[in-house]
Design a protein around this motif. Sequence first.
Motif, PDB file in Angstrom:
ATOM      1  N   UNK A 237     135.105 -39.421 -52.922  1.00 45.72           N
ATOM      2  CA  UNK A 237     134.844 -39.797 -51.534  1.00 45.72           C
ATOM      3  C   UNK A 237     133.748 -39.010 -50.858  1.00 45.72           C
ATOM      4  N   UNK A 238     132.862 -38.403 -51.635  1.00 45.36           N
ATOM      5  CA  UNK A 238     131.748 -37.669 -51.041  1.00 45.36           C
ATOM      6  C   UNK A 238     130.505 -38.547 -50.955  1.00 45.36           C
ATOM      7  N   UNK A 239     129.620 -38.177 -50.060  1.00 40.79           N
ATOM      8  CA  UNK A 239     128.357 -38.915 -49.915  1.00 40.79           C
ATOM      9  C   UNK A 239     127.502 -38.724 -51.160  1.00 40.79           C
ATOM     10  N   UNK A 240     126.936 -39.808 -51.646  1.00 40.83           N
ATOM     11  CA  UNK A 240     126.079 -39.743 -52.830  1.00 40.83           C
ATOM     12  C   UNK A 240     124.686 -39.279 -52.416  1.00 40.83           C
ATOM     13  N   UNK A 241     124.146 -38.355 -53.159  1.00 40.85           N
ATOM     14  CA  UNK A 241     122.837 -37.786 -52.839  1.00 40.85           C
ATOM     15  C   UNK A 241     121.734 -38.839 -52.945  1.00 40.85           C
ATOM     16  N   UNK A 242     120.610 -38.589 -52.259  1.00 41.94           N
ATOM     17  CA  UNK A 242     119.443 -39.449 -52.394  1.00 41.94           C
ATOM     18  C   UNK A 242     118.893 -39.338 -53.810  1.00 41.94           C
ATOM     19  N   UNK A 243     118.209 -40.370 -54.238  1.00 43.60           N
ATOM     20  CA  UNK A 243     117.768 -40.419 -55.632  1.00 43.60           C
ATOM     21  C   UNK A 243     116.824 -39.277 -55.984  1.00 43.60           C
ATOM     22  N   UNK A 244     116.019 -38.829 -55.023  1.00 42.89           N
ATOM     23  CA  UNK A 244     115.102 -37.723 -55.304  1.00 42.89           C
ATOM     24  C   UNK A 244     115.868 -36.442 -55.607  1.00 42.89           C
ATOM     25  N   UNK A 245     116.922 -36.211 -54.844  1.00 41.90           N
ATOM     26  CA  UNK A 245     117.743 -35.029 -55.088  1.00 41.90           C
ATOM     27  C   UNK A 245     118.468 -35.147 -56.415  1.00 41.90           C
ATOM     28  N   UNK A 246     119.001 -36.326 -56.689  1.00 41.09           N
ATOM     29  CA  UNK A 246     119.686 -36.554 -57.964  1.00 41.09           C
ATOM     30  C   UNK A 246     118.732 -36.365 -59.137  1.00 41.09           C
ATOM     31  N   UNK A 247     117.515 -36.870 -58.983  1.00 41.77           N
ATOM     32  CA  UNK A 247     116.531 -36.743 -60.057  1.00 41.77           C
ATOM     33  C   UNK A 247     116.184 -35.271 -60.300  1.00 41.77           C
ATOM     34  N   UNK A 248     116.075 -34.512 -59.221  1.00 42.20           N
ATOM     35  CA  UNK A 248     115.766 -33.086 -59.368  1.00 42.20           C
ATOM     36  C   UNK A 248     116.890 -32.357 -60.099  1.00 42.20           C
ATOM     37  N   UNK A 249     118.128 -32.674 -59.737  1.00 42.86           N
ATOM     38  CA  UNK A 249     119.263 -32.088 -60.460  1.00 42.86           C
ATOM     39  C   UNK A 249     119.204 -32.489 -61.942  1.00 42.86           C
ATOM     40  N   UNK A 250     118.827 -33.721 -62.196  1.00 38.59           N
ATOM     41  CA  UNK A 250     118.739 -34.199 -63.565  1.00 38.59           C
ATOM     42  C   UNK A 250     117.692 -33.452 -64.369  1.00 38.59           C
TER      43      UNK A 250
END
Length: 285
Positions: A237-250
């Motif tokens: 139930x948490x907010x999903x990060x923006x794709x740029x942030x997700x990509x950086x984590x990736x």
Amino acid sequence: LGARNREKSKFTMESTSTSNPPLSSGLSTGGLTTFLASQISSESSLYPYLNRLTPKTNNIAAALVTILYVKIVMEVGMLIRIKFDLPEISRKFIHICACSYVVFWPLFDVDHWGWRLNATVPVVMSFRLLYKGAILKDPEDQDVRSMSRSSSPSELLYGPLQLTIIMSYTGLTKFMTKSGIIIMGAFVGDWLAALIGVHYGKHKFTVPLGGQKSIEGSFGCVLGTMAGISFYSYMVGMEIEEWKTLFTYGVISAVVEGTAWREWDNAFLAAAMEFSAKRLPGLMS
């Protein structure tokens, strides 16, 4: 379950039924109790029992659900290893299922200290792996055969033990936090990197101490980390990060996975992702 994380580790459960009366005040409003209340008709003979569930009872029941889940996972992993003779697939199946224990977090009631029981399985498994890898040393043991590459008991003391310790750490100190989700989501990337690298990795490169890797596997790590963080965030139930942030984590996950000391890559990956979870939001804002 419809979990929505509203403030720190607190969360509420959105009922899927509007006909059932609310549970009695002072008793558990934890995820498992609320979920069952939304699924059982108020006219059912079972419904009154939900009004007797305390937060402690809710958390014990939720812990038993996680234990049952892990028991099923271990049995299926052993079946893959013995019946199909696929040790690497068995290892990775258990790996991804272990990471996914975080989806059970919303079942626990944070109003009672018993929410810490979410770490019951990884804590017990840590001692179990330590005993079997360092003391028992039986190559025919079920855990050795299903969680090692070569049926060597000592292998349990590296990747598998590191993962259960990391799970214990996140369950006890990062429960229902974004950093906990990011750490465990990175291990989805680690799982996908190995899966793609073994079967589709054609462009190989060698890293000192890290062994042989592939560009395809690294791309898989990026995508897997993005998917893992997104999926686990959604499930709790948490907010999903923006794709740029997700990509950086990736990318961070892929770099660490590709360069870390092979026997300690899980520990390096968890440390890097926790550090990134603290620093990256400020840099991206």
